[in-house]
Design a protein around this motif. Structure first.
Motif, PDB file in Angstrom:
ATOM      1  N   ASP A  42     -25.450 -32.452 -28.315  1.00  0.00           N
ATOM      2  CA  ASP A  42     -25.556 -30.490 -28.090  1.00  0.00           C
ATOM      3  C   ASP A  42     -25.428 -30.783 -29.593  1.00  0.00           C
ATOM      4  O   ASP A  42     -23.701 -30.898 -30.121  1.00  0.00           O
ATOM      5  N   GLY A  43     -26.473 -30.965 -30.561  1.00  0.00           N
ATOM      6  CA  GLY A  43     -26.441 -31.259 -32.075  1.00  0.00           C
ATOM      7  C   GLY A  43     -25.782 -32.402 -32.204  1.00  0.00           C
ATOM      8  O   GLY A  43     -26.220 -33.372 -31.926  1.00  0.00           O
ATOM      9  N   ASP A  44     -24.780 -32.199 -32.430  1.00  0.00           N
ATOM     10  CA  ASP A  44     -23.483 -33.982 -33.142  1.00  0.00           C
ATOM     11  C   ASP A  44     -23.025 -34.177 -32.358  1.00  0.00           C
ATOM     12  O   ASP A  44     -22.964 -35.452 -32.436  1.00  0.00           O
ATOM     13  N   LYS A  45     -22.711 -33.213 -31.080  1.00  0.00           N
ATOM     14  CA  LYS A  45     -21.503 -34.319 -30.649  1.00  0.00           C
ATOM     15  C   LYS A  45     -22.247 -34.099 -29.352  1.00  0.00           C
ATOM     16  O   LYS A  45     -22.956 -33.993 -28.658  1.00  0.00           O
ATOM     17  N   VAL A  46     -21.442 -34.967 -28.022  1.00  0.00           N
ATOM     18  CA  VAL A  46     -21.640 -35.837 -27.097  1.00  0.00           C
ATOM     19  C   VAL A  46     -20.816 -34.193 -26.158  1.00  0.00           C
ATOM     20  O   VAL A  46     -19.825 -34.657 -25.921  1.00  0.00           O
ATOM     21  N   LYS A  47     -21.527 -33.128 -25.490  1.00  0.00           N
ATOM     22  CA  LYS A  47     -21.267 -32.559 -24.766  1.00  0.00           C
ATOM     23  C   LYS A  47     -20.299 -33.735 -23.087  1.00  0.00           C
ATOM     24  O   LYS A  47     -21.192 -33.737 -23.010  1.00  0.00           O
ATOM     25  N   VAL A  48     -19.095 -33.123 -22.972  1.00  0.00           N
ATOM     26  CA  VAL A  48     -19.183 -33.215 -21.456  1.00  0.00           C
ATOM     27  C   VAL A  48     -18.604 -32.760 -20.982  1.00  0.00           C
ATOM     28  O   VAL A  48     -17.692 -31.872 -21.160  1.00  0.00           O
ATOM     29  N   TRP A  49     -18.334 -32.035 -20.214  1.00  0.00           N
ATOM     30  CA  TRP A  49     -18.405 -31.406 -19.154  1.00  0.00           C
ATOM     31  C   TRP A  49     -17.542 -31.955 -17.431  1.00  0.00           C
ATOM     32  O   TRP A  49     -18.464 -32.861 -16.643  1.00  0.00           O
ATOM     33  N   GLY A  50     -16.363 -31.505 -17.612  1.00  0.00           N
ATOM     34  CA  GLY A  50     -15.396 -32.865 -16.429  1.00  0.00           C
ATOM     35  C   GLY A  50     -14.427 -31.079 -15.846  1.00  0.00           C
ATOM     36  O   GLY A  50     -14.908 -29.740 -15.941  1.00  0.00           O
ATOM     37  N   TYR A  51     -14.149 -31.688 -15.022  1.00  0.00           N
ATOM     38  CA  TYR A  51     -12.846 -31.020 -14.059  1.00  0.00           C
ATOM     39  C   TYR A  51     -11.660 -31.764 -13.752  1.00  0.00           C
ATOM     40  O   TYR A  51     -11.536 -33.036 -13.451  1.00  0.00           O
ATOM     41  N   ASP A  52     -10.255 -30.999 -14.149  1.00  0.00           N
ATOM     42  CA  ASP A  52      -9.929 -31.564 -13.990  1.00  0.00           C
ATOM     43  C   ASP A  52      -8.619 -30.673 -12.415  1.00  0.00           C
ATOM     44  O   ASP A  52      -8.248 -29.602 -11.979  1.00  0.00           O
ATOM     45  N   THR A  53      -8.858 -31.971 -11.689  1.00  0.00           N
ATOM     46  CA  THR A  53      -8.290 -31.169 -10.130  1.00  0.00           C
ATOM     47  C   THR A  53      -6.762 -31.564 -10.142  1.00  0.00           C
ATOM     48  O   THR A  53      -6.511 -31.077  -8.520  1.00  0.00           O
ATOM     49  N   LEU A  54      -6.169 -31.861 -11.144  1.00  0.00           N
ATOM     50  CA  LEU A  54      -4.596 -31.992 -11.199  1.00  0.00           C
ATOM     51  C   LEU A  54      -4.204 -30.172 -11.183  1.00  0.00           C
ATOM     52  O   LEU A  54      -3.403 -29.872 -10.633  1.00  0.00           O
ATOM     53  N   ASN A  55      -4.971 -29.459 -12.106  1.00  0.00           N
ATOM     54  CA  ASN A  55      -4.539 -28.562 -12.600  1.00  0.00           C
ATOM     55  C   ASN A  55      -5.611 -27.305 -12.163  1.00  0.00           C
ATOM     56  O   ASN A  55      -5.339 -26.112 -12.650  1.00  0.00           O
ATOM     57  N   GLY A  56      -6.479 -28.156 -11.703  1.00  0.00           N
ATOM     58  CA  GLY A  56      -7.335 -27.108 -10.906  1.00  0.00           C
ATOM     59  C   GLY A  56      -8.188 -26.343 -12.179  1.00  0.00           C
ATOM     60  O   GLY A  56      -9.028 -25.173 -11.729  1.00  0.00           O
ATOM     61  N   GLU A  57      -8.399 -26.874 -13.476  1.00  0.00           N
ATOM     62  CA  GLU A  57      -9.900 -26.456 -14.810  1.00  0.00           C
ATOM     63  C   GLU A  57     -10.312 -26.971 -14.778  1.00  0.00           C
ATOM     64  O   GLU A  57     -10.382 -28.256 -14.559  1.00  0.00           O
ATOM     65  N   GLN A  58     -11.783 -26.486 -15.494  1.00  0.00           N
ATOM     66  CA  GLN A  58     -12.834 -26.710 -15.372  1.00  0.00           C
ATOM     67  C   GLN A  58     -12.836 -27.699 -17.122  1.00  0.00           C
ATOM     68  O   GLN A  58     -11.395 -26.682 -17.981  1.00  0.00           O
ATOM     69  N   VAL A  59     -13.040 -28.821 -17.124  1.00  0.00           N
ATOM     70  CA  VAL A  59     -12.721 -29.113 -18.879  1.00  0.00           C
ATOM     71  C   VAL A  59     -13.874 -29.344 -19.903  1.00  0.00           C
ATOM     72  O   VAL A  59     -14.616 -30.151 -18.984  1.00  0.00           O
ATOM     73  N   VAL A  60     -14.337 -29.004 -21.331  1.00  0.00           N
ATOM     74  CA  VAL A  60     -15.356 -29.100 -21.912  1.00  0.00           C
ATOM     75  C   VAL A  60     -14.927 -29.738 -22.429  1.00  0.00           C
ATOM     76  O   VAL A  60     -13.596 -29.106 -23.345  1.00  0.00           O
ATOM     77  N   ILE A  61     -15.419 -31.288 -22.842  1.00  0.00           N
ATOM     78  CA  ILE A  61     -14.738 -31.830 -24.195  1.00  0.00           C
ATOM     79  C   ILE A  61     -16.219 -31.494 -25.331  1.00  0.00           C
ATOM     80  O   ILE A  61     -17.643 -32.079 -25.135  1.00  0.00           O
ATOM     81  N   ASP A  62     -15.711 -31.618 -26.464  1.00  0.00           N
ATOM     82  CA  ASP A  62     -17.074 -31.848 -27.051  1.00  0.00           C
ATOM     83  C   ASP A  62     -17.085 -33.444 -27.923  1.00  0.00           C
ATOM     84  O   ASP A  62     -15.844 -33.691 -28.664  1.00  0.00           O
ATOM     85  N   ALA A  63     -17.581 -34.717 -27.490  1.00  0.00           N
ATOM     86  CA  ALA A  63     -16.781 -35.965 -27.231  1.00  0.00           C
ATOM     87  C   ALA A  63     -17.537 -36.090 -28.566  1.00  0.00           C
ATOM     88  O   ALA A  63     -18.949 -35.560 -29.143  1.00  0.00           O
ATOM     89  N   ASP A  64     -17.275 -37.711 -29.660  1.00  0.00           N
ATOM     90  CA  ASP A  64     -17.986 -37.989 -30.514  1.00  0.00           C
ATOM     91  C   ASP A  64     -19.392 -38.944 -30.283  1.00  0.00           C
ATOM     92  O   ASP A  64     -20.072 -39.379 -30.333  1.00  0.00           O
ATOM     93  N   MET A  65     -18.235 -39.700 -28.678  1.00  0.00           N
ATOM     94  CA  MET A  65     -18.451 -40.390 -28.124  1.00  0.00           C
ATOM     95  C   MET A  65     -18.513 -41.055 -27.131  1.00  0.00           C
ATOM     96  O   MET A  65     -17.212 -40.571 -26.538  1.00  0.00           O
ATOM     97  N   VAL A  66     -19.039 -41.169 -25.662  1.00  0.00           N
ATOM     98  CA  VAL A  66     -18.852 -41.369 -23.982  1.00  0.00           C
ATOM     99  C   VAL A  66     -18.795 -43.205 -23.665  1.00  0.00           C
ATOM    100  O   VAL A  66     -19.634 -43.840 -24.364  1.00  0.00           O
ATOM    101  N   VAL A  67     -17.725 -43.524 -23.636  1.00  0.00           N
ATOM    102  CA  VAL A  67     -17.471 -44.759 -22.589  1.00  0.00           C
ATOM    103  C   VAL A  67     -17.964 -44.717 -21.615  1.00  0.00           C
ATOM    104  O   VAL A  67     -17.429 -43.769 -20.979  1.00  0.00           O
ATOM    105  N   LEU A  68     -18.787 -45.150 -20.848  1.00  0.00           N
ATOM    106  CA  LEU A  68     -18.973 -44.939 -18.859  1.00  0.00           C
ATOM    107  C   LEU A  68     -18.629 -46.234 -18.912  1.00  0.00           C
ATOM    108  O   LEU A  68     -19.035 -47.384 -18.980  1.00  0.00           O
ATOM    109  N   ALA A  69     -17.941 -46.606 -17.162  1.00  0.00           N
ATOM    110  CA  ALA A  69     -17.271 -47.645 -16.823  1.00  0.00           C
ATOM    111  C   ALA A  69     -18.606 -47.740 -15.691  1.00  0.00           C
ATOM    112  O   ALA A  69     -18.141 -47.270 -15.127  1.00  0.00           O
ATOM    113  N   THR A  70     -19.350 -48.300 -16.150  1.00  0.00           N
ATOM    114  CA  THR A  70     -20.225 -48.439 -14.644  1.00  0.00           C
ATOM    115  C   THR A  70     -20.120 -49.652 -14.081  1.00  0.00           C
ATOM    116  O   THR A  70     -19.615 -50.571 -14.575  1.00  0.00           O
ATOM    117  N   ALA A  71     -20.707 -49.782 -12.752  1.00  0.00           N
ATOM    118  CA  ALA A  71     -20.589 -50.095 -11.884  1.00  0.00           C
ATOM    119  C   ALA A  71     -20.837 -51.464 -12.258  1.00  0.00           C
ATOM    120  O   ALA A  71     -21.371 -52.918 -12.709  1.00  0.00           O
TER     121      ALA A  71
END
Lengths: 319, 150, 675
Positions: free
Chosen positions: C481-510
């Motif tokens: 998203d432009g300069d950022k990396v948009k992350v759409w997630g969900y917080d199941t403990l408080n039941g809310e959607q979470v949107v983060i404008d990240a600069d970097m994302v690290v995936l823990a791949t299998a």
């Protein structure tokens, strides 16, 4: 056009042709290929069918000039693959074989290939397109197939265009007619009966068995050097032809055929006492189809179901 | 029920694999789990070794019922013997039923080395159901000239 | 004629309380073939065994049946006693009248009748026992270790320290594996290369270790104790004996922009290169795919278009005309330690696996995987240890760590948990926070699996000391998203959607099995599971053995696992191998299958079902030498005695010794005496 001793003319090509009449293009092609193979020395003998006084019969053609003996019509019920049994030394001695096969027959060749009894290069396969064969094949000439005279096993044939062949002759044929009662219907009728009635039916059928082992001799896949039924130390299968020994023999035969039987029907045709072996064989095919999604084909790479397994095989009958 | 029937105690032959069911049966013994005494075990290395001819022979020889038991899928000491046995006995079970043999005379089970209680249950259930079915006279009647020994 | 001795044990009162043991002995006395029958209080005691020995001598016994406890208890005891008396030990069997009789029944009459049945049955079996000999096969006391990662190195060191030669083969140019790519390791934050490189050097210098790098296993023949392995030494273009690791060739190479595999694509290398400066051996490999000279040769150009590395090499070690060569090594045991590779989220996937379109198919530059993060964090990495965005080299202020990418996701085709990702993601969050104090680290997790020693404490540190935010929920989309990396997630403990404008994302791949593992497994006759991981012989009791005798397995090639476990497994395989090598000959129980070549028709069904690959096809030759057929042959060294071959043989042409058809038939016969 060849004539039989009675003067009736044979018809050639796919099954279902009328009695008498000209040689069809399929038969012409068959004879041509046979001639060429023999002349070139690619094979030493062509095993096919020829016209006999009553019905067709297997013929061994070694002389190219005699290739015109070869016919193909609805009387050609025999599964000639039985001649590929490596234990038939007298056939093997003749040299490389060119074999004429129908769609059902050639599945047995695939079985022999799978079980390392044959090398693909050891045989030339001439496939014929077939529209079904007669149940009673002892006709002087071919007749049109009807629900009453067709061999029940032909119905639902799934190998109308055999793949495992070097040559394929004949025009595409109409599908075999549906018999008055299909084998599946007869099995379903038996399964509707209570257990005791089925037991009574089968023990009566098997008590007719005289242990001639014709079923074993003709089956193209029964190729063991020493059949388990002939083993005496220990003697798992009693050789006495009483109902108990016969039951053991027929159960063993059934288990050995599971996933291998190609449904050529020869065993039943040969049985001198008329045991309805096609019911057992077809039931075995149903079992592996339902449980393991397996239908025998002419692909030698296909893996037979018994000797194979999946981690999630059905086990509803196991506690 | 006739008097003969109430006195009837079925004879059951069990073909079991050495590593799982035989050991499970040992555990049932060590745990002193009492069970019906009609079952006699024949030890095999693996269910993969069990040939349906064994069962046919057992019926011929007077067994009223049989049990075939081995390791659970994925636990076979020899990796895959029980998978082969599973297919083999599925076909055997189906064809015997088609021929008219009551499938309740044949019990197939997976009993692991730690399932002493399960073995006891398998034994007791097999004995009860075969007792209810009665002696396998129908099989013996196939060779009427034979006589019962002992 | 059989002369069998039957010994009925009271077992104190364990048997005699319920079973009339004297009556059993009496009944057996009259049984055809029984020459001697008695009862005794404790058969397994010294006097009990002496009783057996005396009876054998005095009565010329040909077989012995001990009616007592389970054979699992005392079969070896009695076989030894029998052997001491000069009777073949395999003529002795036990009839289980304790666990299977006296302990499970109450009625004395019933139990006694059953005990008699059981004893008779075993007598009938023993009538058909054969005097077999223990099988002995010679052992070559050298081991092959496939894979030079931490597991392979550990196994090689343990076996070499134990005094045996080891051939260590590694397909890359250097040993070290993935561990050499890591910056720090959990739960101690030890520098990975610091703890690894001493091991690497030790392995390289060990007099008992023969190292083949840039090499692969071409074929394996033989069986336990006697393997012949053909090794393909791939063409390096560098003479290993002449090269001294000076690095002049690398400096001279004009092709400098090849993405480095070691740097996980984040750095560059030259065409001739060592994978990393601490490589062992420190001998470069020429990448012929990307080398200018070789490109010229492929185009068919008359003149060589480059040669700078050869010019620069003062030792004359560069040779553009080397080819793959083959060597053969004879070994007695093989350890598979080929490690893992990471799941790639891209579009191109093997059968059964899907990529992550939701996360951009790996095409978003600042979305990286765990190994790439390790290279960023590494002091010797492409950014000298600074956490910088691959896209523009700036420092990311918000980094999102996503757990379970691929793992635990049947939709993508990977059902299992990769075990280490919760730990290394916590580590990554910590490392990031240590370097970017004002950075924000957010981790999306499903569960936190921190089950090792010090592991839970370590994960908690990330949260409590380093301020990482852990959100329980999954990430549904990641996109640029432009300069950022948009992350759409969900917080199941408080039941809310979470949107983060990240600069970097690290995936823990299998963690997945290596490429080519199925082909290697086939060469070794070991099996892999549906995911490609090597199958262990038994999941609980035999975790480092495979079903192929003599082939062992260690590390992540068997299942996702961390470094301490891989090292433990490697040492375990070392122990197994040394146990195998402890005698000059391997002793096996003769419970093996033997083919009757007269009746066998060579359909090879037996070979198809053998779990061990013990069945070979053998040609039968006529007197004049021409091949007239083939039959099956069971290798007695490999056969483990399951008997599945016998049950599938249609003609009953193979017999499993100690459980032959005759033996089983006689048992069935004995149990139900209906003629």
């Amino acid at each position: 056009m060849s004539e039989t001793a009675t003067g009736a003319k044979t018809s050639g090509g796919g099954g279902g042709g009328g009695g008498g009449g000209e040689i069809t293009p399929g038969v012409k092609e068959l004879r041509e290929i046979a001639r060429e193979l023999l002349e070139a020395g690619d094979v030493r003998v062509i095993i096919g069918w020829e016209d006999a006084r009553r019905g067709a019969r297997p013929v061994f053609v070694t002389d190219p000039a005699e290739a015109d003996k070869l016919i193909f019509d609805a009387r050609c019920v025999h599964n000639l693959v039985t001649y590929l049994n490596p234990r038939r030394d007298h056939v093997a001695e003749l040299g490389k074989i060119g074999l004429v096969v129908k769609g059902c027959d050639v599945k047995a060749v695939a079985g022999l290939l799978r079980e390392a009894q044959l090398g693909r290069e050891d045989v030339v396969l001439i496939g014929v397109r077939c529209g079904g064969v007669l149940e009673e094949n002892e006709m002087p000439a071919a007749v049109t197939l009807t629900p009453d005279n067709v061999a029940p096993r032909c119905y639902g044939c799934d190998n109308r265009e055999p793949a495992l062949v070097d040559h394929l002759v004949g025009e595409p044929q109409p599908e075999p007619p549906r018999p008055a009662q299909t084998i599946d219907e007869r099995i379903a009728a038996l399964e509707d009966k209570p257990l005791e009635e089925r037991w009574a039916f089968w023990t009566e059928q098997f008590s007719k068995c005289v242990r001639c082992y014709a079923c074993r001799q003709v089956c193209p896949l029964c190729v063991c050097e020493r059949c388990v039924a002939d083993k005496t130390r220990p003697q798992w299968i009693e050789s006495s032809p009483h109902a108990r020994g016969n039951l053991s023999w027929n159960i063993t035969r059934a288990l050995h055929l599971a996933g291998r039987c190609v449904g050529c029907g020869e065993c039943e045709r040969f049985c001198p006492v008329g045991i309805p072996l096609s019911l057992v064989n077809r039931k075995l095919q149903q079992i592996v189809a339902e449980r393991y999604d397996y239908t025998v084909s002419d692909d030698p790479e296909q893996v037979a179901p018994i000797g194979d397994y999946r981690l999630d095989d059905e086990q509803e009958f196991i506690k | 029920m006739s008097d003969a029937r109430t006195d009837f105690e079925p004879r059951i032959t069990a073909f079991v694999c050495n590593w799982c069911t035989y050991t499970g049966a040992d555990l049932a013994g060590t745990s002193r789990l009492h069970m019906a005494s009609n079952v006699r075990l024949i030890r095999l290395p693996c269910t993969g070794r069990i040939d349906p001819l064994f069962i046919v022979k057992a019926f011929e020889r007077g067994a009223d019922g049989v049990i075939v038991s081995g390791c659970h899928p994925a636990d076979c000491h020899y990796t895959s013997g029980n998978y082969h046995a599973r297919r083999r006995f599925a076909v055997f079970h189906d064809i015997m039923e088609f021929i008219g043999v009551d499938p309740r005379r044949m019990t197939f089970s997976w009993v692991s080395a730690s399932e002493g209680a399960k073995w006891r249950d398998v034994v007791n259930e097999a004995v009860t159901s075969v007792r209810d079915l009665g002696p396998f006279e129908a099989y013996r009647a196939l060779a009427p000239e034979a006589e019962r020994l002992a | 004629m059989s002369r069998i001795g039957v010994f009925v044990c009271h077992c104190g009162e364990n048997i005699s309380r319920t079973v009339d043991v004297e009556a059993v002995a009496e009944a057996l006395k009259d049984h055809p073939g029984v020459a001697f029958a008695t009862d005794y209080k404790y058969m397994c005691s010294d006097p009990g065994q002496a009783l057996v020995r005396e009876a054998i001598e005095e009565n010329d016994l040909t077989g012995v049946v001990i009616a007592a406890c389970s054979p699992h208890m005392h079969e070896k005891t009695f076989r030894r006693a029998v052997d001491q008396a000069g009777l073949n030990q395999f003529m002795c069997e036990m009839a289980n009248i304790r666990e299977h009789c006296s302990w499970i029944h109450e009625d004395r009459a019933d139990a006694t009748a059953k005990a008699i049945d059981i004893a008779r049955t075993i007598v009938e079996k023993v009538k058909h026992n054969q005097p077999l000999e223990t099988i002995r096969i010679p052992v070559t006391k050298r081991a092959l270790v496939i894979g030079g990662g931490i597991a392979g190195i550990q196994a090689a060191l343990d076996i070499a320290d134990g005094g045996h030669e080891v051939v260590l083969i590694e397909k890359e140019a250097s040993i070290g594996g993935h561990m050499s790519q890591l910056s720090e390791t959990f739960p101690t934050l030890d520098c990975s290369q610091c703890i690894l490189t001493p091991r690497m050097v030790e392995a390289y210098q060990h007099p008992n270790i023969k190292l083949y790098t840039w090499s692969e296993v071409e074929s394996v023949d033989g069986y336990i104790g006697n393997f012949t392995v053909k090794i393909r030494k791939k063409a390096r273009s560098v003479n290993e004996d002449l090269c001294n690791g000076c690095g002049d060739c690398q400096a001279a190479c004009p092709v400098k922009k090849i993405p480095s595999e070691f740097e996980a694509g984040l750095g560059k290398r030259t065409a001739i290169s060592v994978p990393f400066p601490q490589a062992v051996p420190n001998i470069p490999v020429l990448d012929r795919q990307n080398c200018t000279l070789f490109k010229g040769r492929r185009k068919g150009l008359a003149k060589e278009v480059c040669g700078k590395c050869k010019e620069a090499c003062l030792k004359g070690a560069i040779d553009y005309d080397t080819e793959d060569t083959f060597v053969e090594e004879a070994v007695g045991a093989i350890v598979v330690a080929t490690g893992y590779k990471l799941y790639d989220i891209g579009r191109e996937q093997p059968e059964g696996i899907k990529g992550y379109g939701e996360y951009g198919y790996g095409e978003v530059p600042d979305v990286i995987d765990g190994l790439q993060f390790e290279r960023l964090a590494s002091a010797s990495g492409p950014t000298a240890g600074a956490i910088l965005r691959p896209s523009d080299g700036t420092e990311p202020k918000t980094v999102v760590f996503v757990h379970c990418v691929g793992s635990r996701d049947p939709e993508k085709g990977i059902k299992y948990c990769s075990k280490i990702c919760c730990m290394y993601s916590a580590k990554h969050a910590m490392l990031y926070k240590h370097k970017v104090h004002d950075g924000r680290a957010v981790a999306f997790y499903m569960d936190l699996r921190a089950a090792g020693k010090g592991y839970d404490e370590f994960s908690r540190r990330a949260i409590e000391e380093d301020g990482a935010e852990f959100v329980r929920g999954r990430v549904s989309r990641i996109f640029r998203d432009g300069d950022k990396v948009k992350v759409w997630g969900y917080d199941t403990l408080n039941g809310e959607q979470v949107v983060i404008d990240a600069d970097m994302v690290v995936l823990a791949t299998a963690m997945r099995a290596q490429d080519g593992i199925r082909e290697l497994a086939q060469k070794l006759s070991v099996s892999t599971d549906e995911h490609g991981f090597i199958n262990e012989a038994h999941p609980k009791l035999r975790p480092v053995e495979t079903n192929t005798a003599g082939v062992f397995v260690a590390g992540a090639c068997q299942a996702p696992r961390d470094i301490p476990e891989s090292v433990a497994m490697a040492s375990a395989t070392g122990a197994k191998v040394m146990s195998l090598f402890s005698a000059d000959e391997l002793e096996r129980e003769p419970a093996v299958a033997i083919v009757n070549e007269n009746t066998c028709i060579g359909c090879m069904r037996c070979a198809d079902v053998c779990p061990y690959g013990a069945v070979e096809q053998r040609e039968i030759c006529a007197v004049d030498g021409h091949v007239c057929g083939h039959v099956a042959y069971v290798n007695p060294g490999v056969c483990q005695g399951c008997g599945t071959c016998q049950a599938v043989c249609l003609s009953k042409s193979v017999e499993l010794q100690t459980f032959t058809d005759e033996q089983i038939y006689s048992e069935i016969n004995a149990l139900c005496a209906w003629e």
